[in-house]
Design a protein around this motif. Structure first.
Motif, PDB file in Angstrom:
ATOM      1  N   ARG A 373      -4.504 -22.392  74.465  1.00  0.00           N
ATOM      2  CA  ARG A 373      -4.061 -23.600  75.160  1.00  0.00           C
ATOM      3  C   ARG A 373      -3.011 -24.350  74.363  1.00  0.00           C
ATOM      4  N   ARG A 374      -2.789 -23.962  73.120  1.00  0.00           N
ATOM      5  CA  ARG A 374      -1.742 -24.559  72.291  1.00  0.00           C
ATOM      6  C   ARG A 374      -0.575 -23.587  72.108  1.00  0.00           C
ATOM      7  N   TYR A 375      -0.496 -22.580  72.966  1.00  0.00           N
ATOM      8  CA  TYR A 375       0.609 -21.622  72.930  1.00  0.00           C
ATOM      9  C   TYR A 375       1.573 -21.934  74.077  1.00  0.00           C
ATOM     10  N   GLY A 376       2.198 -20.892  74.595  1.00  0.00           N
ATOM     11  CA  GLY A 376       3.131 -21.026  75.710  1.00  0.00           C
ATOM     12  C   GLY A 376       4.576 -20.894  75.271  1.00  0.00           C
ATOM     13  N   GLY A 377       5.358 -20.157  76.060  1.00  0.00           N
ATOM     14  CA  GLY A 377       6.782 -20.040  75.805  1.00  0.00           C
ATOM     15  C   GLY A 377       7.140 -19.349  74.509  1.00  0.00           C
ATOM     16  N   LEU A 378       6.303 -18.436  74.013  1.00  0.00           N
ATOM     17  CA  LEU A 378       6.546 -17.815  72.711  1.00  0.00           C
ATOM     18  C   LEU A 378       7.385 -16.548  72.799  1.00  0.00           C
ATOM     19  N   ALA A 379       7.703 -16.090  73.998  1.00  0.00           N
ATOM     20  CA  ALA A 379       8.422 -14.823  74.136  1.00  0.00           C
ATOM     21  C   ALA A 379       9.757 -14.845  73.396  1.00  0.00           C
ATOM     22  N   LYS A 380      10.465 -15.944  73.458  1.00  0.00           N
ATOM     23  CA  LYS A 380      11.786 -15.980  72.825  1.00  0.00           C
ATOM     24  C   LYS A 380      11.703 -16.139  71.314  1.00  0.00           C
ATOM     25  N   LEU A 382       8.977 -14.804  69.458  1.00  0.00           N
ATOM     26  CA  LEU A 382       8.307 -13.615  68.927  1.00  0.00           C
ATOM     27  C   LEU A 382       8.635 -12.414  69.826  1.00  0.00           C
ATOM     28  N   PRO A 383       9.880 -11.985  69.874  1.00  0.00           N
ATOM     29  CA  PRO A 383      10.268 -10.957  70.854  1.00  0.00           C
ATOM     30  C   PRO A 383       9.585  -9.616  70.627  1.00  0.00           C
ATOM     31  N   VAL A 384       9.457  -9.184  69.369  1.00  0.00           N
ATOM     32  CA  VAL A 384       8.815  -7.894  69.101  1.00  0.00           C
ATOM     33  C   VAL A 384       7.336  -7.965  69.457  1.00  0.00           C
ATOM     34  N   THR A 385       6.681  -9.013  69.016  1.00  0.00           N
ATOM     35  CA  THR A 385       5.262  -9.188  69.325  1.00  0.00           C
ATOM     36  C   THR A 385       5.047  -9.263  70.830  1.00  0.00           C
ATOM     37  N   TYR A 386       5.908  -9.960  71.521  1.00  0.00           N
ATOM     38  CA  TYR A 386       5.821 -10.067  72.982  1.00  0.00           C
ATOM     39  C   TYR A 386       5.937  -8.697  73.636  1.00  0.00           C
TER      40      TYR A 386
END
Length: 749
Positions: A373-380, A382-386
């Motif tokens: 619930r404290r995440y969101g929008g992390l794709a940009k 952490l691209p490799v992890t995503y």
């Protein structure tokens, strides 16, 4: 180099690394300790793949290498040995590959921890214990490895021993597993009592001739094989966190994330599945025990999937996913599809290790914050992890196209299990259809909670600020001294309402005080294992489905696992299958259940996309073949609607706190039930025996009672000793008067 030499190096390499880092780590330093342990694990992994290729394509035959005698007491004989067959060859690859990648990953993840030599020594010790387990040629070494991984898991889960929750979790895992191991030990005793041996090579050929033996107890007749297999399965329930003995699994997340990946992906929790498949010649003569395995596995898959729907800790979601996938493996074994169970164990190791280590990369980049619930929008950020976690999500949900060989790893193995359950139901297995329905339904739930994790973490609006990250880094560096992977865990688990920002996005990257903390990608030592595991999650199913469950399965599993013969022998007949060379033997199925077992294994034979000419006799209906994919797609669509199209809807539903949500969020209230029943019950029973029995009865009538009487007598007597002369004179006068009175009475009489 001979295969015997290779397996010896594979087995003892991790032990040498563990001893070196554990005993001499402070002298040789952190880097040397990490290099030695990781180097030996990578060597073991390379050699394991060499042995696996020789077994698969080189015509290597089963063999046993005996190193030394272990226990020789009368007829009880156990040796230190290494048994190689199809089962152990598969497990060698799974264990050493994942463990070596976890070692490499830990170079980056544990970079700031001051106790790296101890951590890497524990990892290698864990791997050695698992290798001893999977290579055992008898029950005694199997039990040694069984207890060894239990000990190592206790050490790893409680690695941060200054943290009370980590200590509690390690003790809980140890105690719950001892409950299961008690049943496992009783099962081994039952086998030795009945057969006079614990050697697999001697035991399996004798199963068929003794299948109908019974044990008379308390006026009841207990079928020997059902009793032995049911007791052995209790051990598997504890080790593999099955329903009733599952409660230790989510708490094991208190250990570092690499530990979670190692325990849940390739080692400890898969030991139970491996054991049931190894003992398939016994389970095929234990229809009641097989039904127990089927029901427990199906219920576990459903239970864990429902709980995973509501969890907010990223590691706990994946932990319950592991529990659910293990349920798939067990009910596959329960309906006789042992090959499909092992295939899912194999593919699961890649995508589950990928998901756990990917979650660790997210946690590392988010200042060790674990609440989704404290995440969101992390794709940009952490691209490799995503990218790799998306691959892992596709793999675990089993997306693929039936009819063509196109799908990720989970598609081949999970679909084979579901189809096997349906075929087993059609062939007369009483719980085959039950497992099939549960399997399809859980496939939909798996897709929902897996994509929920992915969307919640990487998509949508950011629900964090740079100030949050700065705060967490500050807490971690100062309050926890670089040794707390769960800096905010206590805060996360105290409420089930959505956090502030669930419905209204926060603006990421704009902290106060001039700081600009943002999520960051992991170092290459963490990203490289993720990329390699992603390759396995994509291609492991396609590359090996012909060997595990397809047209080459009979050759691949030669001498290692039960295969239903074409002509089934009666229950009293001697084993008709080909005897394994020094290691195991294949038993013939009893006539009463041969057809069902054969159908189940036939269903596991042709993988999705296998050409019809290579398929065996039975084919599932079209709707059965497509049912898992439809369920998975529905789960994906619902998750996309709730967490992407209607972002915030999930938080609003959680905020309502409906009864079903509360029930799932609180894990079916098993912890509360066990606390009230066993913890408080044991305390009440202890108080009864202590305060009632020991203090009041034993001490009250014993030493305390005697001393109390002595004290009372002494105190009463002491009152007569006043010290006054006239008191003593008065007493003497009374005595003289009494004596004279008696004399006069006697004289007159």
């Amino acid at each position: 180099m001979s295969a015997e030499t290779l397996v010896t190096i594979i087995l003892f390499g991790p032990l040498v690394g563990a001893i070196t880092a554990g005993l001499f780590g402070r002298r040789i330093g952190n880097v040397a300790s990490q290099a030695v342990t990781t180097g030996f694990l990578m060597l073991s992994a390379v050699l394991s793949w060499t042995v696996f290729s020789q077994w698969t394509w080189g015509g290597l035959e089963p063999f046993t290498v005996t190193y030394a005698p272990f226990i020789h007491v009368g007829e009880f004989v156990s040796n230190w040995a290494f048994r190689l067959d199809g089962l152990s060859a598969v497990m060698l690859v799974v264990v050493t590959t994942v463990s070596s990648l976890v070692h490499l990953y830990s170079w980056g993840y544990m970079a700031e921890d001051p106790d790296k030599p101890r951590f890497f020594a524990y990892l290698s010790l864990f791997t050695f214990a698992m290798l001893a387990l999977i290579s055992a040629a008898d029950f005694m070494q199997l039990f040694f490895g069984w207890e060894g991984v239990g000990l190592a898991s206790y050490l790893l889960i409680g690695f941060w021993f200054k943290k009370p929750t980590a200590n509690a979790a390690s003790i809980k895992a140890f105690v719950v597993n001892r409950v299961g191991d008690f049943g496992f030990a009783l099962g081994i005793m039952t086998v030795f009592w009945a057969f006079g041996t614990i050697q697999f090579a001697e035991l399996f050929p004798a199963v068929a001739a003794n299948a109908d033996r019974a044990w008379e107890f308390a006026g009841q007749s207990w079928r020997l094989m059902d009793l032995a297999c049911a007791l052995l399965f209790v051990g598997a329930m504890g080790k593999s966190a099955q329903f009733f003995l599952h409660t230790w699994l989510p708490d094991a997340m208190e250990g570092p994330t690499p530990v979670s990946a190692l325990i849940h992906a390739a080692t400890m929790v898969t030991a139970g599945v491996y054991m049931v498949c190894l003992l398939s010649p016994m389970f095929e003569y234990a229809p009641v025990a097989k039904n127990i395995v089927t029901v427990v596995g199906a219920v576990t898959a459903l239970f864990a999937a429902t709980v995973g729907l509501t969890q907010n800790d990223i590691k706990r979601v994946i932990a319950y996913s592991t529990c659910s996938q293990l349920g798939y493996m067990f009910f596959a074994a329960g309906v006789g599809a042992y090959q499909a169970a092992m295939f899912h164990l194999f593919t699961h190791a890649f995508f589950k290790a990928l998901l756990f280590l990917g979650a660790g990369s997210v946690i590392h980049g988010m200042a060790h914050e674990q609440d989704m619930r404290r995440y969101g929008g992390l794709a940009k950020y952490l691209p490799v992890t995503y990218a790799v976690m998306t691959i892992g999500t596709i793999a675990i949900t089993g997306l693929g196209i039936p009819g063509v060989e196109l799908g990720f790893a989970g598609f081949y193995s999970k679909d084979a299990i579901i189809h096997a359950a349906y075929e087993a139901g059609g062939a007369g297995e009483p719980f085959g259809y039950f497992a099939f329905v549960i399997g399809v339904f859980v496939a939909g739930l798996t897709a929902f909670y897996s994509w929920r994790l992915a969307f919640f973490t990487f998509n949508g609006h950011a629900r964090w600020t740079s100030e949050d990250l700065e705060h967490h880094w500050h807490n971690r560096d100062h309050a926890h001294g670089h040794a707390d992977d769960h800096a905010t865990h206590a805060q996360i688990e105290t409420h089930d309402e959505p956090l502030a920002g669930d419905d209204h996005h926060a603006h990421a990257g704009h902290g106060h005080g001039g700081h600009d903390h943002k999520p960051h990608e992991s170092p290459w030592t963490m990203r490289l294992p993720l990329i390699l595991l992603a390759i396995g999650a994509i291609g492991a199913g396609f590359a090996f489905h012909h060997q595990f469950i397809g047209e080459h399965k009979a050759e691949f599993w030669r001498g290692a696992i039960y295969n239903a013969p074409v002509h089934h022998a009666p229950a009293h007949a001697e084993a008709t299958g080909p005897a394994a060379h020094e290691g195991t033997a294949v038993a013939a199925a009893p006539a009463a259940e041969g057809a069902a077992s054969h159908a189940a294994q036939t269903a596991a034979g042709p993988a999705p996309g296998t050409d019809a000419s290579t398929a065996e006799a039975h084919h599932a209906p079209t709707w059965v073949i497509w049912a898992p994919l439809v369920a998975s797609v529905l789960g994906l669509l619902v998750a996309a609607y709730v967490y992407l199209l209607r972002e915030g809807l999930g938080a609003r539903l959680a905020a309502r706190g409906g009864p079903l949500y509360v029930f799932f969020y609180n894990k079916w209230f098993f912890d509360e039930l066990y606390d009230a029943t066993f913890v408080r019950g044991a305390r009440l029973l202890g108080d009864l025996f202590w305060k009632g029995g020991d203090q009041k009865i034993i001490d009250g009538l014993g030493p305390d009672g005697v001393s109390a009487v002595s004290y009372a007598v002494g105190r009463g007597t002491g009152r007569l000793q006043t010290g006054y002369v006239y008191h003593y004179a008065f007493v003497m006068l009374l005595g003289v008067a009494g004596l004279l009175t008696y004399a006069l009475w006697a004289w007159n009489a």
